[in-house]
Design an enzyme around this catalytic site. Structure first.
Site, PDB file in Angstrom:
ATOM      1  N   PRO A 103       0.762  -1.299  -0.028  1.00 15.60           N
ATOM      2  CA  PRO A 103      -0.172   0.076   0.069  1.00 15.60           C
ATOM      3  C   PRO A 103       0.821   1.195   0.014  1.00 15.60           C
ATOM      4  CG  PRO A 103      -0.582  -1.646   1.841  1.00 15.60           C
ATOM      5  CD  PRO A 103       0.678  -1.906   1.337  1.00 15.60           C
ATOM      6  N   GLU A 104       0.676   1.880  -1.098  1.00 13.58           N
ATOM      7  CA  GLU A 104       1.298   3.484  -1.101  1.00 13.58           C
ATOM      8  C   GLU A 104       0.267   4.372  -1.046  1.00 13.58           C
ATOM      9  OE1 GLU A 104       4.303   3.708  -4.494  1.00 13.58           O
ATOM     10  OE2 GLU A 104       4.472   1.313  -4.332  1.00 13.58           O
TER      11      GLU A 104
ATOM     12  N   LYS B   3       1.867   7.500   3.936  1.00 14.82           N
ATOM     13  CA  LYS B   3       1.180   6.219   3.910  1.00 14.82           C
ATOM     14  C   LYS B   3       0.274   5.916   5.183  1.00 14.82           C
ATOM     15  CE  LYS B   3       4.949   4.673   1.076  1.00 14.82           C
ATOM     16  NZ  LYS B   3       6.357   3.975   0.772  1.00 14.82           N
TER      17      LYS B   3
ATOM     18  N   HIS C 187      -8.484 -15.030   9.714  1.00 18.66           N
ATOM     19  CA  HIS C 187      -7.524 -16.343   9.621  1.00 18.66           C
ATOM     20  C   HIS C 187      -6.269 -16.240  10.189  1.00 18.66           C
ATOM     21  CE1 HIS C 187      -5.489 -13.544   6.784  1.00 18.66           C
ATOM     22  NE2 HIS C 187      -6.714 -13.429   6.096  1.00 18.66           N
TER      23      HIS C 187
ATOM     24  N   ARG D 200       3.060 -10.536   6.343  1.00 20.91           N
ATOM     25  CA  ARG D 200       4.354 -10.513   6.866  1.00 20.91           C
ATOM     26  C   ARG D 200       4.747  -9.762   8.167  1.00 20.91           C
ATOM     27  NH1 ARG D 200       7.074  -9.577   0.997  1.00 20.91           N
ATOM     28  NH2 ARG D 200       6.126 -11.322   0.099  1.00 20.91           N
TER      29      ARG D 200
ATOM     30  N   ARG E 223      21.766  15.079  -2.946  1.00 25.25           N
ATOM     31  CA  ARG E 223      21.816  13.885  -2.823  1.00 25.25           C
ATOM     32  C   ARG E 223      22.547  13.126  -4.019  1.00 25.25           C
ATOM     33  NH1 ARG E 223      17.812  11.976   0.737  1.00 25.25           N
ATOM     34  NH2 ARG E 223      18.702  10.096   0.522  1.00 25.25           N
TER      35      ARG E 223
ATOM     36  N   ARG F 200      16.259  -2.393  -3.780  1.00 26.46           N
ATOM     37  CA  ARG F 200      14.696  -2.505  -4.163  1.00 26.46           C
ATOM     38  C   ARG F 200      14.666  -2.953  -5.632  1.00 26.46           C
ATOM     39  NH1 ARG F 200      14.594  -2.313   0.214  1.00 26.46           N
ATOM     40  NH2 ARG F 200      13.480  -1.024   1.584  1.00 26.46           N
TER      41      ARG F 200
END
Length: 287
Positions: A2-3, A58, A106, A127, A170, A274
């Site tokens: 979910p973003e 988020k 569940h 997870r 950066r 990633r």
DNA sequence: AACTACTCCTGGAGGC
DNA sequence: TGCCTCCAGGAGTAGT
């Protein structure tokens, strides 16, 4: 995972069915998911009414009676499902669960709210990375400030000038910087790849190497991609696999498939740990 | 301040 | 078929 678009869609779906409801009973089966400031615990939630549902980056921010706030982050595989008294789904959002997870609760259902109208809100997470924080409302500003979130990408506070300033020091790949929540609040791995594809910028470009035109294109691309996803309620890619019958996402999860824009094959590599997807023809490696 | 490595987890895929 | 290993990843933390 979910973003921003998925959390915003969840907020919009859940608000009409959840706001106004009062929690009558709470069942927490995985205690590590739940954090509370001193003096509060999971039982504090009993007999509290849901007064509002907001989103920041988020995070889902649930305002409760008695000046309490419950903050939820679904991380990678969290899901919320609101089930009506007859077992019908009223609202749901977050990560899809395997077939065994369609009957609730569940084995991955970790938190259950029993509400005053006999509806039930389930939090499931395969997870177990989801987190919830319960705090008093005077603490929420401090809590959000500590996260140092960058601007909301769909609001006016997100400007090309401010974006360029945040990229300027950066040296790491622009892909990595897009995932930094201090730069933009709410962008995750899928929408970072999609934004770079939309802007025609290679994910490995050092962030500070982008010229003003490229920063402007990327700024517009982030807004376009997220706005599209929020409006269309686009489902994200389940368990890292491409959804072949959908045009979107255009590159994420599509290694070896033709680019929707130029036909070259989509490539994949790990960037900053990633999985990262791009079109080597459309997305220029040099500015 | 910027950056990297490590950690938390389970389910699914691939090798043999 | 079944066992094994590897991989997926948001974000917090520790270390350089």
């Amino acid at each position: 995972m979910p973003e921003l678009p998925e959390v915003e869609s969840l907020r919009r779906d859940l608000a009409p069915t959840l706001v106004g409801r009062t929690i009558r009973q709470v069942e927490l089966r995985l205690p590590k998911l739940f954090k509370a400031e001193p003096g509060l615990d999971v039982d504090t939630l009993v007999d509290k009414q849901v007064r509002g549902l907001e989103r920041r980056a988020k995070l889902l921010v649930m305002r409760l009676s008695d000046d309490l706030v419950l903050v939820t982050h679904l991380r990678l595989t969290g899901q919320l499902v609101h089930v009506g008294p007859g077992g019908e789904s009223l609202a749901h959002g977050g990560h899809p669960v395997p077939a065994w997870g369609t009957e609730l609760p569940h084995k991955s259902t970790h938190l259950t709210f029993y509400l005053d109208d006999r509806s039930i809100l389930y939090l499931t997470d395969i997870r177990q990375f989801s987190r919830l924080w319960l705090m008093r409302s005077e603490e929420i500003d401090h809590f959000l400030a500590a996260a140092k979130f960058g601007p909301e990408p769909l609001e006016d506070a997100f400007t090309p000038v401010g974006f360029e300033a945040r990229l300027s020091r950066r040296g790491v790949p622009i892909k990595t910087v897009l995932l930094d929540q201090r730069v933009i609040g709410g962008v995750g791995n899928i929408y970072a790849d999609e934004s770079l594809w939309e802007a025609g910028i290679h994910p490995l470009r050092p962030a500070a190497s982008l010229n003003p035109d490229e920063v402007g294109r990327l700024h517009a691309a982030v807004r376009k991609v997220l706005d599209y996803a929020v409006r269309e309620g686009v489902a994200f890619v389940p368990m890292g696999k491409a959804i072949s019958d959908r045009a979107f996402p255009y590159c994420h999860g599509r290694q070896g498939s033709p680019c929707a824009r130029c036909g070259s094959l989509i490539e994949k590599a790990r960037v900053g740990g990633r999985g990262t997807y791009w079109c080597a023809t459309c997305q220029t490696a040099a500015g």
